[in-house]
Design a protein around this motif. Structure first.
Motif, PDB file in Angstrom:
ATOM      1  N   ALA A  18     -17.246 -89.182  -0.634  1.00  0.00           N
ATOM      2  CA  ALA A  18     -17.421 -88.215  -1.720  1.00  0.00           C
ATOM      3  C   ALA A  18     -18.282 -88.802  -2.839  1.00  0.00           C
ATOM      4  O   ALA A  18     -18.435 -90.019  -2.955  1.00  0.00           O
ATOM      5  CB  ALA A  18     -16.064 -87.796  -2.268  1.00  0.00           C
ATOM      6  N   VAL A  19     -18.835 -87.922  -3.657  1.00  0.00           N
ATOM      7  CA  VAL A  19     -19.474 -88.336  -4.906  1.00  0.00           C
ATOM      8  C   VAL A  19     -18.530 -87.943  -6.033  1.00  0.00           C
ATOM      9  O   VAL A  19     -18.119 -86.783  -6.129  1.00  0.00           O
ATOM     10  CB  VAL A  19     -20.849 -87.678  -5.098  1.00  0.00           C
ATOM     11  N   MET A  20     -18.163 -88.913  -6.857  1.00  0.00           N
ATOM     12  CA  MET A  20     -17.160 -88.693  -7.901  1.00  0.00           C
ATOM     13  C   MET A  20     -17.811 -88.738  -9.275  1.00  0.00           C
ATOM     14  O   MET A  20     -18.550 -89.666  -9.590  1.00  0.00           O
ATOM     15  CB  MET A  20     -16.057 -89.750  -7.779  1.00  0.00           C
TER      16      MET A  20
ATOM     17  N   PRO B 164     -23.302 -84.033  -0.235  1.00  0.00           N
ATOM     18  CA  PRO B 164     -22.034 -84.559   0.304  1.00  0.00           C
ATOM     19  C   PRO B 164     -21.103 -83.432   0.719  1.00  0.00           C
ATOM     20  O   PRO B 164     -21.264 -82.279   0.308  1.00  0.00           O
ATOM     21  CB  PRO B 164     -21.451 -85.329  -0.884  1.00  0.00           C
ATOM     22  N   GLY B 165     -20.106 -83.785   1.525  1.00  0.00           N
ATOM     23  CA  GLY B 165     -19.098 -82.800   1.873  1.00  0.00           C
ATOM     24  C   GLY B 165     -18.227 -82.447   0.684  1.00  0.00           C
ATOM     25  O   GLY B 165     -17.673 -81.356   0.609  1.00  0.00           O
TER      26      GLY B 165
ATOM     27  N   LYS C 264     -18.994 -76.518 -17.716  1.00  0.00           N
ATOM     28  CA  LYS C 264     -20.410 -76.508 -17.341  1.00  0.00           C
ATOM     29  C   LYS C 264     -20.684 -77.465 -16.191  1.00  0.00           C
ATOM     30  O   LYS C 264     -21.467 -77.152 -15.283  1.00  0.00           O
ATOM     31  CB  LYS C 264     -21.266 -76.874 -18.561  1.00  0.00           C
ATOM     32  N   TRP C 265     -20.043 -78.626 -16.185  1.00  0.00           N
ATOM     33  CA  TRP C 265     -20.298 -79.588 -15.121  1.00  0.00           C
ATOM     34  C   TRP C 265     -19.713 -79.129 -13.792  1.00  0.00           C
ATOM     35  O   TRP C 265     -20.354 -79.269 -12.745  1.00  0.00           O
ATOM     36  CB  TRP C 265     -19.777 -80.967 -15.521  1.00  0.00           C
ATOM     37  N   VAL C 266     -18.529 -78.583 -13.810  1.00  0.00           N
ATOM     38  CA  VAL C 266     -17.949 -78.092 -12.555  1.00  0.00           C
ATOM     39  C   VAL C 266     -18.809 -76.965 -11.992  1.00  0.00           C
ATOM     40  O   VAL C 266     -19.128 -76.939 -10.793  1.00  0.00           O
ATOM     41  CB  VAL C 266     -16.491 -77.636 -12.767  1.00  0.00           C
TER      42      VAL C 266
ATOM     43  N   LEU D  44     -24.172 -78.178  -5.173  1.00  0.00           N
ATOM     44  CA  LEU D  44     -24.666 -79.455  -4.655  1.00  0.00           C
ATOM     45  C   LEU D  44     -23.777 -80.078  -3.590  1.00  0.00           C
ATOM     46  O   LEU D  44     -24.082 -81.159  -3.084  1.00  0.00           O
ATOM     47  CB  LEU D  44     -24.829 -80.448  -5.815  1.00  0.00           C
ATOM     48  N   ALA D  45     -22.675 -79.425  -3.254  1.00  0.00           N
ATOM     49  CA  ALA D  45     -21.763 -79.968  -2.249  1.00  0.00           C
ATOM     50  C   ALA D  45     -21.071 -78.834  -1.520  1.00  0.00           C
ATOM     51  O   ALA D  45     -21.033 -77.696  -2.003  1.00  0.00           O
ATOM     52  CB  ALA D  45     -20.735 -80.890  -2.893  1.00  0.00           C
TER      53      ALA D  45
END
Length: 423
Positions: A219-221, A292-293, A309-311, A317-318
């Motif tokens: 994952a990308v965190m 990423p998944g 806004k970030w969510v 993107l995933a």
């Protein structure tokens, strides 16, 4: 020299940043014999953004989080501050000394670490024996709190090692970081579990938490407000306390321009971004790289609309964006958009309850093994992860009030931890 008049902090329920330091009459009522009671006075308090979470959410009715009822309103509290419909009290993490006791095993002068009253007035605790070296507050008013908030740890006597400055820094880190580290410890090890079944961040086993929910590998965190004590501890846990093959592909920090330098110097992040970068075309896509998944967003208390806004910005993107809400911004009022989504099953947004998750973790490991693992992890963090934190101490309840206002207004350095000695 005349004795100082005791005072306590009182907070407006409608706006938890508004507070007052109110003098009261000292409680001279003797403890009843055989009452299993002690009287304590706070000696050292921490002040973090997490303290504001207790003020903001303490009356929302969440199970185990009845923070507004930790300590009672004194009968001598003057108007208008004695109006419990408009005002509340909370507690903060730190140290206290026993000044009176009816318990043979708890001597006057015993030092406790735990959830302490904010002020210079003495408070009464009704205690029962807990795990070794620990006592648990068992009075009726504290039944709305999880055990983590009712547990008082006996501090061993001084061993003569270390200067006064070193002792203050060590105790300051305990007050500032231990409860916040515990949140990060249980979230990393028991919710994002890499062995066995994971536990929902609320700590409620009846709420579904799948293997896919718990998975971090590949994952990308994104960590929002990562320069705070909880965010820093969580980044340390993800990077230092997980098997290499179970770590995320990337850990990305998202914070303010002011905190960027400190965040970069921790060396715990693959990338460091600022809140406004979500609006810059191509900026976030380049950081994420190959789709990423799963993207995991953990919010440790970003201000304003940044978490929403970030969510929203990461969703394209995933294959899946999962959000976990850990901290609360010191500023806002009411429930955020993401907090409302966390109450909707299937939304992909999850609220964390550190106390509930800690209790669930104790069931998994057993209380004694859990306490040992937590203590060992925290000592490693103090040595390896908290070196960049400056512990700055003030003195007296009036300086504590000034610190409260500075955090409420965003006027604090992320590298600085505030602690206050109360004479």
């Amino acid at each position: 020299m005349a004795a100082l008049i005791p005072a306590i902090q009182i907070i407006a329920k409608a706006n938890h940043t508004a507070h007052h330091i109110v003098p009261i009459q000292p409680d001279t009522t003797p403890l009843q014999p055989n009452s299993s009671s002690v009287r304590i006075r706070t000696t050292l308090l921490s002040l973090t953004t997490n303290t504001f979470s207790y003020a903001r959410h303490g009356g929302m009715g969440f199970p185990g989080l009845d923070w507004w009822n930790t300590y009672p309103f004194p009968t001598s509290l003057p108007a208008p501050y004695n109006d419990t419909t408009k005002y509340c009290r909370i507690a903060a993490w730190g140290f206290s000394k026993v000044i009176e006791s009816t318990i043979p095993d708890v001597l006057v002068g015993t030092e406790f670490y735990g959830f302490q009253p904010i002020g210079t007035a003495a408070e009464t605790l009704t205690l029962a024996k807990g795990a070794p070296g620990r006592w648990v507050e068992v009075s009726e008013r504290r039944k709305g709190l999880l055990n983590v908030y009712n547990e008082y740890i006996v501090v061993p006597g001084k061993d003569g090692k270390g200067s006064a400055e070193e002792v203050l820094r060590s105790k300051g880190l305990d007050a500032l970081c231990r409860p916040l580290f515990q949140s990060s410890f249980v979230l990393n090890r028991f919710s994002f579990a890499w062995e066995g079944e994971g536990v929902h961040p609320l700590g409620i086993k009846e709420i579904p938490w799948t293997a896919e929910d718990a998975e971090l590998k590949g994952a990308v965190m994104f960590l929002l407000a990562p320069s705070g004590k909880t965010g820093l501890a969580f980044a340390h846990q993800v990077r230092k306390a997980r098997p290499v093959g179970e770590q995320p592909r990337k850990v990305v920090a998202v914070g303010s321009e002011r905190s960027r330098g400190f965040t970069e110097r921790t060396g715990l992040f693959d990338e460091v971004l600022e809140y406004g970068d979500v609006d810059v075309a191509g900026e976030v896509e380049a950081v994420v790289g190959e789709k990423p998944g799963k993207i995991v967003v953990v919010n440790f208390g970003a201000r304003g609309e940044a978490p929403d806004k970030w969510v929203d910005g990461l969703k394209p993107l995933a294959e899946r964006v999962q959000a976990v809400l850990v901290g609360t911004s010191p500023e806002g009022k009411g429930m955020s958009k993401l907090a409302a989504l966390a109450m909707q099953p299937g939304s992909g947004v999850f609220q964390m309850n550190a106390g509930g998750l800690s209790e669930a973790a104790k069931e998994v490991l057993g209380t004694e093994k859990y306490n040992e693992a937590l203590s060992a992890g925290f000592e490693a963090f103090k040595t390896d992860g908290a070196g960049g934190l400056k512990v700055v101490s003030g003195r007296g309840i009036d300086e504590y009030a000034m610190g409260w206002d500075s955090i409420a207004n965003g006027e604090f350095d992320p590298e600085t931890g505030l602690v206050y000695e109360l004479p």
